[in-house]
Scaffold this motif. Sequence first.
Motif: not given
Length: 416
Positions: A49-60, A93-97
């Motif tokens: 994802a970093d290499q092909i152009g996404f702006d962000a990665l989110m994780m629960t 982090p989507l999101g920090l509880v």
Amino acid sequence: MKFSIFLNPQIPGSGFSAEENAKARRPIGRDVESYQRLLHEVREIAVHADQIGFDALMMTEHHFHSEGFEFSVNPLMFLTDLAARTERILFAPLGLVLPAWDPIRAAEDVALLDQFCKGRLRLGVARGYQSRWANVLGQRWQAAAARSDGSQTDTRNFDVFGEILHIMKLAWTQDTLKYKSDVVDYEVPFPHEGIEGWPAAEWTRTFGAPGEIDEEGVIRAVSVCPKPYQDPHPELWQPFTISDRSVIRAAQEDILPWMFTPNPDEHAAKAKLYQEEAAKHGRDYKLGEHTGILKIIGMADTREEAIATYGQGMQKDFAAFFGPFGYLEVLRQKEDDKHQPISPEKGDFKRMNDVEMALLGGPDDVKRGIQRMLDRMPDLEWFGLFMQGQQGVLPLDTVKRNLELFATKVIPEFHD
């Protein structure tokens, strides 16, 4: 518009896509070999994802998921690993509880990750809705899982969330912190009147933050270090804002809300509420600005191929796991009996596509779905690609191909 991946890490071979393997390795969440496979896949996806152009990665953030689904223990630590392997992509982090955290430990850990990645952090903050773990980790604050029903339990969670965030902000923005909460049993320093007998008093008086220690050698305040890389702290995000109460507070606190309202008209109404409330606090956002929307994306060269590849996988786990938590309500249509919950049988890919929770098809199908949102909210800031039914379910090469198709065929049409 900017584009993010939303990833619920799933141990490969868990869930209904591979029932026999999941049962054979039960509990697969404690199987070391299986977890190493998860780490490998998520790392591959992040670098790609970093290499092909996404702006962000989110994780629960979730705990105790012995079943291997939504396996994202301590997203700050996980994202630190990914940040070290990438160059430009943002992490959230989507999101920090927050009701599950000590506020100062959380403030320190967030600041560390922000320093490690030099500002590539966006901090999602959440209330926590899964009682199995939120009740356990929130017990110190007498905070149980959020219900979003306005009950006394829900209000307690709502208040604790706000107080933990308040203390974290103080820790980030003040060189010396002295605070006693009237919401949770928490005071800084402890005891609040001061900590006596600090052996390194002269050292602290000479080199420490002003106001930490008095002339008698009593610690009167603490200095939370380090401060974040970003000033005053990373931009705050919140998942997955649906209730008006959460939308309003997000606007009051200048938190970017990620909304899980599939219908473009319904999302526009929530965005309008956010815009109006933010304006009351001196922030004039355009309609859709400083908001994000989440959708499942399944792309292939043709619509038929996309449905064959992604249709069944996204249905089974979503309906079986998320359905009992009430998430199937986002699939409700006008003809449904309003007195009856949406059954798992109705949570199939066809209905997901009909209500536009999912966009399945070729590049043109997906682009038309995104354009329908932009027709109502021309300034929508963030679009999230929800990888439901993909990582951990489909072969890694198929997952990466979906991301690559989206990055090359869709993102250039709408990107800032």
